[in-house]
Design an enzyme around this catalytic site. Structure first.
Site, mmCIF file in Angstrom:
data_model
loop_
_atom_site.group_PDB
_atom_site.id
_atom_site.type_symbol
_atom_site.label_atom_id
_atom_site.label_comp_id
_atom_site.label_asym_id
_atom_site.label_seq_id
_atom_site.Cartn_x
_atom_site.Cartn_y
_atom_site.Cartn_z
ATOM 1 N N GLN A 1 4.095 -13.492 -1.801
ATOM 2 C CA GLN A 1 4.907 -12.341 -1.378
ATOM 3 C C GLN A 1 5.776 -12.666 -0.165
ATOM 4 O O GLN A 1 6.834 -12.079 0.022
ATOM 5 C CB GLN A 1 4.010 -11.138 -1.033
ATOM 6 C CG GLN A 1 3.369 -10.472 -2.232
ATOM 7 C CD GLN A 1 1.978 -11.001 -2.471
ATOM 8 O OE1 GLN A 1 1.690 -12.182 -2.237
ATOM 9 N NE2 GLN A 1 1.086 -10.162 -2.954
ATOM 10 N N ARG B 1 -5.441 -0.217 -8.687
ATOM 11 C CA ARG B 1 -5.584 -1.197 -7.589
ATOM 12 C C ARG B 1 -6.628 -0.645 -6.611
ATOM 13 O O ARG B 1 -6.366 0.345 -5.923
ATOM 14 C CB ARG B 1 -4.233 -1.427 -6.881
ATOM 15 C CG ARG B 1 -3.229 -2.055 -7.829
ATOM 16 C CD ARG B 1 -2.345 -3.120 -7.257
ATOM 17 N NE ARG B 1 -2.922 -4.175 -6.496
ATOM 18 C CZ ARG B 1 -2.208 -4.894 -5.626
ATOM 19 N NH1 ARG B 1 -0.927 -4.618 -5.421
ATOM 20 N NH2 ARG B 1 -2.764 -5.887 -4.963
ATOM 21 N N ASP C 1 -3.666 -2.714 4.097
ATOM 22 C CA ASP C 1 -3.915 -1.934 2.873
ATOM 23 C C ASP C 1 -4.950 -0.853 3.091
ATOM 24 O O ASP C 1 -5.038 0.116 2.331
ATOM 25 C CB ASP C 1 -4.362 -2.863 1.748
ATOM 26 C CG ASP C 1 -3.213 -3.754 1.344
ATOM 27 O OD1 ASP C 1 -3.022 -4.800 1.995
ATOM 28 O OD2 ASP C 1 -2.467 -3.373 0.427
ATOM 29 N N LYS D 1 -3.803 -8.498 3.084
ATOM 30 C CA LYS D 1 -3.674 -9.616 2.135
ATOM 31 C C LYS D 1 -4.539 -10.814 2.539
ATOM 32 O O LYS D 1 -4.629 -11.151 3.716
ATOM 33 C CB LYS D 1 -2.196 -10.016 2.071
ATOM 34 C CG LYS D 1 -1.837 -11.132 1.135
ATOM 35 C CD LYS D 1 -2.360 -10.935 -0.270
ATOM 36 C CE LYS D 1 -1.907 -9.634 -0.894
ATOM 37 N NZ LYS D 1 -2.623 -9.320 -2.155
ATOM 38 N N ALA E 1 0.803 -1.232 0.000
ATOM 39 C CA ALA E 1 0.000 0.000 0.000
ATOM 40 C C ALA E 1 0.841 1.290 0.000
ATOM 41 O O ALA E 1 0.615 2.178 -0.831
ATOM 42 C CB ALA E 1 -0.971 -0.035 1.183
HETATM 43 O O1 MRU Z 1 -1.090 -7.269 -3.097
HETATM 44 P P1 MRU Z 1 0.043 -6.616 -2.371
HETATM 45 O O2 MRU Z 1 1.329 -7.360 -2.460
HETATM 46 O O3 MRU Z 1 0.175 -5.161 -2.765
HETATM 47 O O4 MRU Z 1 -0.420 -6.650 -0.863
HETATM 48 C C1 MRU Z 1 0.415 -6.100 0.133
HETATM 49 C C2 MRU Z 1 -0.114 -6.263 1.491
HETATM 50 O O5 MRU Z 1 -1.148 -6.847 1.710
HETATM 51 C C3 MRU Z 1 0.652 -5.599 2.593
HETATM 52 O O6 MRU Z 1 0.521 -6.312 3.788
HETATM 53 C C4 MRU Z 1 0.091 -4.178 2.798
HETATM 54 O O7 MRU Z 1 0.081 -3.468 1.598
HETATM 55 C C5 MRU Z 1 0.853 -3.420 3.815
HETATM 56 S S1 MRU Z 1 2.456 -3.002 3.275
HETATM 57 C C6 MRU Z 1 3.225 -2.041 4.397
#
Ligand code: MRU
Length: 362
Positions: free
Chosen positions: A203, A90, A244, A255, A55
């Site tokens: 990830q 997104r 997010d 996530k 995010a």
């Molecule tokens: O789909 P992504 O890889 O963008 O999702 C990321 C996450 O869910 C992270 O936990 C979230 O963005 C926090 S990052 C500091």
């Protein structure tokens, strides 16, 4: 953070200040690739196709995207169409809207000829602010790790489970969930991180594990389904995840799979913390389950998996029958009642409107 001997951030302006470079995260951990982005289309693709993700980093990349757009056409119409175009890349991470609003509010009153320079300067400021927010989250999160360490026999590591990647690759530097971990290690507190692989895009396995190797953090990779078992057997002292979008009531969108970790944590009396920089709070939303749009991504992310073959080739393979359809909701919402605390840059808040307003009254 360090990659080899060199310090990197995840995003930076090119030397002429008219474009940006990013780490293309699709290739990690197998290849470290830096790519330039010099058009708004390239920026939109990089966000949508997750060359950059997380995010906070999505927000900073979009801010630079606005700046790049202003170089070509600094009109009001271009400002609005760039906002719309980047906003749809997104839908869940609220930092995207936050950064686009911030940029538009700054640029709108300026004469068009001044907009590009002002936009690059503000995007750089947002990037710096992100680094500072993460440092502060680190300091507040450290107090929790210290307390847990003090309750354990000397020398035993504090065992932390994390999900997805809320590390430096998801931000400009340090990360949110990982910042307290780095500070704990600097202070000599032993820490062991359990890294959820985080299907479908992995990830955890690909990015968080790579970060842990790079910063020499003791860690173990586990499949997403192992969390409950580890907690039942007393192997996890705390969970820290990123977010997010967190609502004003303290519901945490993160996530996919985060909710299941929070349920397991509650059932086993394991504290469940969320690292939350304030641009990730959506004050316009109360009930996260009902109101947050959940991004549905391509079914290919579920059916196909990236990896490196024994002869060093990075490629995708199919793991399910051709005829099987897959659903891919990318995020879920953990209700505030399951969250032990929100670690913000201003301190640790209870996951509730009262808790958040106590730290962020305006
Ligand atoms: O789909 P992504 O890889 O963008 O999702 C990321 C996450 O869910 C992270 O936990 C979230 O963005 C926090 S990052 C500091």
């Amino acid at each position: 953070m360090k990659v080899g001997d060199r310090h990197y951030r995840t995003i930076w302006p090119t030397s002429d200040g008219r474009a940006i470079e990013i780490i293309d995260q699709r290739w990690l951990p197998h290849e470290f690739r830096v790519v330039p982005l010099s058009t708004v289309d390239e920026v939109a693709t990089a966000i949508r196709d997750m060359w950059v993700r997380g995010a906070p980093l999505i927000g900073v990349t979009a801010a630079y995207g606005v700046a790049i757009a202003m170089l070509g056409d600094p009109s009001d119409a271009a400002l609005d169409s760039t906002w719309d175009y980047l906003h749809e890349t997104r839908p869940t991470a609220i930092n995207l809207r936050w950064a686009l609003d911030d940029m538009r509010n700054l640029l709108r009153p300026l004469p068009p000829a001044e907009r590009a320079d002002a936009a690059f300067a503000r995007a750089a400021e947002i990037a710096e602010e992100d680094v500072e927010l993460n440092r502060s989250i680190g300091r507040h999160g450290l107090t929790i790790i210290r307390q847990i360490a003090a309750s354990k026999p000397e020398g035993e590591p504090v065992r932390i489970l994390t999900h997805c990647n809320a590390g430096w690759l998801a931000t400009v530097d340090y990360g949110t969930a990982t910042a307290p971990i780095y500070l704990a290690l600097e202070e000599g507190i032993p820490v062991h991180v359990y890294v959820d692989e985080t299907r479908p895009r992995n990830q955890g396995a690909q990015l968080t594990a790579w970060e842990m190797v790079g910063q020499e953090v003791p860690h173990t990779l586990v499949v997403d389904n192992a969390g409950g078992h580890l907690m039942q057997h007393g192997l996890i002292d705390m969970v820290i995840v990123g977010t997010d979008r967190t609502t004003r009531n303290g519901d945490v969108c993160n996530k996919i799979g985060t909710y299941l970790k929070a349920l397991a944590a509650r059932d086993n009396g394991v504290p469940f913390y969320v690292a939350l920089p304030s641009p990730t709070i959506d004050w316009t939303v109360g009930d996260g389950v009902a109101e947050i749009p959940i991004e549905e991504r391509s079914s290919d992310e579920v059916s196909l998996v990236w990896g490196r073959t024994a002869d060093g080739k990075v490629m995708q393979v199919r793991i399910s029958p051709d005829a099987t359809e897959a659903a891919n909701p990318a995020f879920d919402v953990t209700p505030a009642r399951l969250v032990t605390g929100l670690i913000t840059e201003r301190g640790i808040a209870e996951a509730s409107e009262t808790g958040l307003r106590g730290l962020f009254p305006r």
